[in-house]
Enzyme design. Structure first.
Site, mmCIF file in Angstrom:
data_model
loop_
_atom_site.group_PDB
_atom_site.id
_atom_site.type_symbol
_atom_site.label_atom_id
_atom_site.label_comp_id
_atom_site.label_asym_id
_atom_site.label_seq_id
_atom_site.Cartn_x
_atom_site.Cartn_y
_atom_site.Cartn_z
ATOM 1 C CG ASP A 88 -2.146 -1.116 1.171
ATOM 2 O OD1 ASP A 88 -2.096 -1.729 0.369
ATOM 3 O OD2 ASP A 88 -2.811 -1.045 2.284
ATOM 4 C CG HIS A 145 2.500 -8.925 0.647
ATOM 5 N ND1 HIS A 145 1.893 -9.984 0.989
ATOM 6 C CD2 HIS A 145 2.276 -7.951 1.499
ATOM 7 C CE1 HIS A 145 1.271 -9.774 2.224
ATOM 8 N NE2 HIS A 145 1.456 -8.496 2.635
ATOM 9 C CB SER A 248 10.890 3.118 4.485
ATOM 10 O OG SER A 248 11.911 3.870 3.748
#
Length: 282
Positions: A88, A145, A248
């Site tokens: 995200d 992921h 980050s």
């Protein structure tokens, strides 16, 4: 105020000390104090706890446990695409690598060799390839992921600075992503080796991978490398490969070839884990 002027205080701040302090605070289990910190953070940044596997703020024993919270099953379905978005966040930049030059922001580029810890042989595999840079804000889900299937080849921890990685800093600090501390993960994928680079930042207490656990700290101040070519560590598209303890940026590198990014993906656009990122790998 210019971006360069806006980031000037970051050159003066004791970023390493602040990051170490933030790491200790984030890992502390302080009961009601911890719950209060999390509650204020959720309110300030508008974190959507309805998507979390555990929506009750009071159930998190530390800020780190909250920050690396899992999502409810099914809230991020995986698109049918060769590459899916691994996190995200919001798109910082994406496109073609011009020779070995990666676009950071207007007026700033950096080399793939510098990003990958000075390994010119490794970087040559991405000459005229493709890149995508995604910024994770404080409100985002902070697990990373796999964009596609991959077999792990190498991991490199590259020491560096700890500038913020927000859009203003990206415009104001030359070579930001090749300057900050980072964890470089190299996989063998559908079209050859691809890189997932986890970039550290101010108050990023640590970065972790699924196969190693916490990579930093320690921060010994020298490059460290792990070779996995003789092992058979395979991750499928969508599997968790790592996480940030505080937010980050992720930079992805892919070799030259007929890769076509999602035409809806433009700079500053919010993106979500599992979205179609690109096709053309197969």
């Amino acid at each position: 105020m210019s971006d360069r002027l806006a980031v000037l205080p970051q050159y003066l701040l004791p970023k390493q000390a602040l990051t170490a302090l933030a790491g200790r605070v984030a890992s502390a289990q302080a009961g009601a104090v911890t719950t209060g910190i999390i509650r204020r953070f959720v309110r300030r940044y508008g974190v959507d706890m309805s998507e979390a596997a555990e929506p009750d703020i009071a159930r998190y024993t530390s800020f780190n446990a909250f920050f690396t919270r899992a999502l409810r099953p099914g809230v991020r379905p995986l698109a049918n695409a060769d590459l899916i978005c691994p996190v995200d966040g919001a798109i910082s930049q994406l496109g073609a690598i011009e020779g070995d030059q990666i676009f950071q922001a207007k007026g700033h580029r950096y080399s793939s060799t510098a990003l990958l810890g000075g390994d010119a042989v490794l970087a040559a595999q991405y000459t005229n390839g493709h890149f995508a840079t995604i910024y994770l804000s404080p409100r985002d889900y902070h697990r990373i992921h796999m964009p596609c299937d991959g077999r792990l080849l190498r991991m490199i921890h590259v020491p560096g600075a700890l500038f913020s990685v927000n859009p203003t800093t990206a415009r104001g600090v030359p070579g930001l992503f090749a300057r900050n501390e980072r964890v470089v993960c190299i996989f063998d994928g559908p079209t050859g080796p691809f890189a997932l680079v986890l970039v550290g930042a101010t108050i990023v207490g640590s970065m972790a991978t699924a196969w190693h656990g916490v990579v930093n700290p320690p921060r010994p101040g020298q490059l460290r490398e792990w070779n996995y070519e003789r092992e058979d560590i395979r991750l499928a598209q969508g599997d968790e490969m790592g996480r940030f303890l505080l937010g980050s940026t992720v930079v992805m590198l892919f070799p030259a070839g007929p890769l076509t990014f999602n035409p809806q993906w433009t700079a500053a656009r919010p993106v979500r884990l599992g979205e179609a990122m690109a096709d053309g790998l197969r």
